[in-house]
Scaffold this motif. Structure first.
Motif, short mmCIF file in Angstrom:
data_model
loop_
_atom_site.label_atom_id
_atom_site.label_comp_id
_atom_site.label_asym_id
_atom_site.label_seq_id
_atom_site.Cartn_x
_atom_site.Cartn_y
_atom_site.Cartn_z
N SER A 147 0.85 -1.19 0.00
CA SER A 147 0.00 0.00 0.00
C SER A 147 0.88 1.23 0.00
O SER A 147 1.69 1.42 0.92
CB SER A 147 -0.90 0.00 1.23
OG SER A 147 -1.74 -1.12 1.21
N ASP A 148 0.73 2.07 -1.04
CA ASP A 148 1.60 3.25 -1.13
C ASP A 148 0.97 4.43 -0.37
O ASP A 148 -0.18 4.35 0.08
CB ASP A 148 1.93 3.56 -2.60
CG ASP A 148 0.75 4.12 -3.38
OD1 ASP A 148 -0.21 4.61 -2.77
OD2 ASP A 148 0.82 4.03 -4.63
N PRO A 149 1.71 5.52 -0.18
CA PRO A 149 1.20 6.64 0.62
C PRO A 149 -0.07 7.27 0.05
O PRO A 149 -0.81 7.94 0.77
CB PRO A 149 2.37 7.63 0.62
CG PRO A 149 3.57 6.79 0.37
CD PRO A 149 3.12 5.70 -0.56
N GLN A 150 -0.34 7.06 -1.23
CA GLN A 150 -1.58 7.58 -1.84
C GLN A 150 -2.75 6.62 -1.65
O GLN A 150 -3.86 6.89 -2.13
CB GLN A 150 -1.38 7.82 -3.34
CG GLN A 150 -0.46 9.00 -3.68
CD GLN A 150 1.01 8.70 -3.43
OE1 GLN A 150 1.48 7.60 -3.68
NE2 GLN A 150 1.73 9.68 -2.88
N ARG B 13 -2.93 3.59 -2.87
CA ARG B 13 -3.03 2.58 -3.93
C ARG B 13 -2.41 1.27 -3.44
O ARG B 13 -1.42 1.29 -2.71
CB ARG B 13 -2.30 3.06 -5.19
CG ARG B 13 -3.00 4.20 -5.89
CD ARG B 13 -2.23 4.61 -7.12
NE ARG B 13 -0.91 5.09 -6.75
CZ ARG B 13 -0.41 6.28 -7.08
NH1 ARG B 13 -1.12 7.12 -7.81
NH2 ARG B 13 0.80 6.64 -6.69
#
Ligand SMILES: CC(C)(COP(=O)(O)OP(=O)(O)OC[C@H]1O[C@@H](n2cnc3c(N)ncnc32)[C@H](O)[C@@H]1OP(=O)(O)O)[C@@H](O)C(=O)NCCC(=O)NCCS
Length: 172
Positions: free
Chosen positions: A73-76, A78
Motif C-alpha cells: 500500500s503506497d502513501p496515496q 493505492r
C-alpha cells in the motif's frame, strides 16, 4: 548420498497439512507464528498453483515452499499486488543438496511469464540473491512488525514499477 536430482516435486495441496506444519516447526521453531512474515500474510491462504513440496528418493517430505497474495500500500492509498514467497524450508539433515533450489525453481515456473507479479520475501540475501532477489528497491518499505531491512527482498523484471514507499500487508 543422493540429492535433489532424484527428488519429486508435487503440489503442496497434496500434502497432509499436519505434516507441513511439523516440517515448518522443525525449520523455524514452534514460535514461528510470532514472526512479522505471518502478519504480512495474515488472513489469506497460500496459493496452490505456486506452492510445492519436495519428496526425497524415499518419498519422504523433505521441503516446502508457499506463496501468498499480498499488497504494497503506497502513501496515496493505492494497493500494488505482489506475491510473498515463503516460508521456504528444507529439513535440516538435507540442507545444501539442492532441495531449496528445486523448490524455488518450481515456484518460478508457476509464474505467469507474460505478467509476473513482483515477488517479495524475508530471508538471507546471501542465499536468495542467486535467484534474483535484492533488498535495493525495498529500502523505504515498511512491514506490520519488526524486521531486518537487509532481509526484505524483492524480485521483478521491471523495478521501475515498484513504489519507493509503501507498507506490505495481506491482499484482500
Ligand atoms: C535456506 C534453505 C531453504 C536453503 O535450502 P537448501 O536446500 O539447504 O539449499 P540449496 O541446496 O538450494 O543451496 C545450497 C547453497 O546455498 C547456500 N546457502 C544455504 N543456506 C544459506 C543461507 N541461509 N545463506 C547463504 N547461503 C546459503 C549453501 O552454502 C550452498 O551454497 P553453494 O551452492 O555455493 O555450495 C534451507 O537451508 C532451510 O530450510 N533453512 C532453514 C529455514 C530458512 O531459513 N528458510 C529461509 C527463510 S524463508
Amino acid at each position: 548420498m543422493t540429492d535433489a536430482a532424484t527428488a519429486t516435486l508435487i503440489p503442496l495441496a497434496e500434502v497432509d497439512p499436519a505434516m507441513i506444519e511439523a516440517l515448518l516447526d522443525r525449520a523455524f521453531g514452534e514460535d514461528r507464528h510470532q514472526r512479522t512474515a505471518y502478519l504480512v500474510r495474515d488472513g489469506v491462504e497460500w496459493l496452490p498453483a505456486l506452492s510445492f513440496a519436495v519428496l526425497d528418493e524415499e518419498e519422504m517430505l523433505t521441503g516446502t515452499i508457499q506463496t501468498w497474495p499480498v499488497a504494497l500500500s503506497d502513501p496515496q492509498g493505492r494497493r500494488h499486488p505482489m506475491l510473498m514467497v515463503g516460508p521456504v524450508a528444507v529439513v535440516p539433515e538435507r540442507h545444501n543438496q539442492g532441495f531449496g533450489q528445486a523448490l524455488m525453481a518450481a515456484m518460478a515456473s508457476g509464474l505467469d511469464p507474460a505478467a509476473p507479479l513482483p515477488q517479495v520475501l524475508i530471508g538471507d540475501p546471501d542465499y536468495y540473491s542467486r535467484f534474483g532477489f535484492h533488498a535495493g528497491p525495498t529500502q523505504k518499505w515498511d512491514l506490520p512488525g519488526p524486521f531486518e531491512r537487509h532481509r526484505l527482498l524483492v524480485r521483478t523484471d521491471n523495478p521501475a514499477v515498484l513504489p519507493e514507499h509503501g507498507t506490505l500487508g495481506p491482499w484482500r
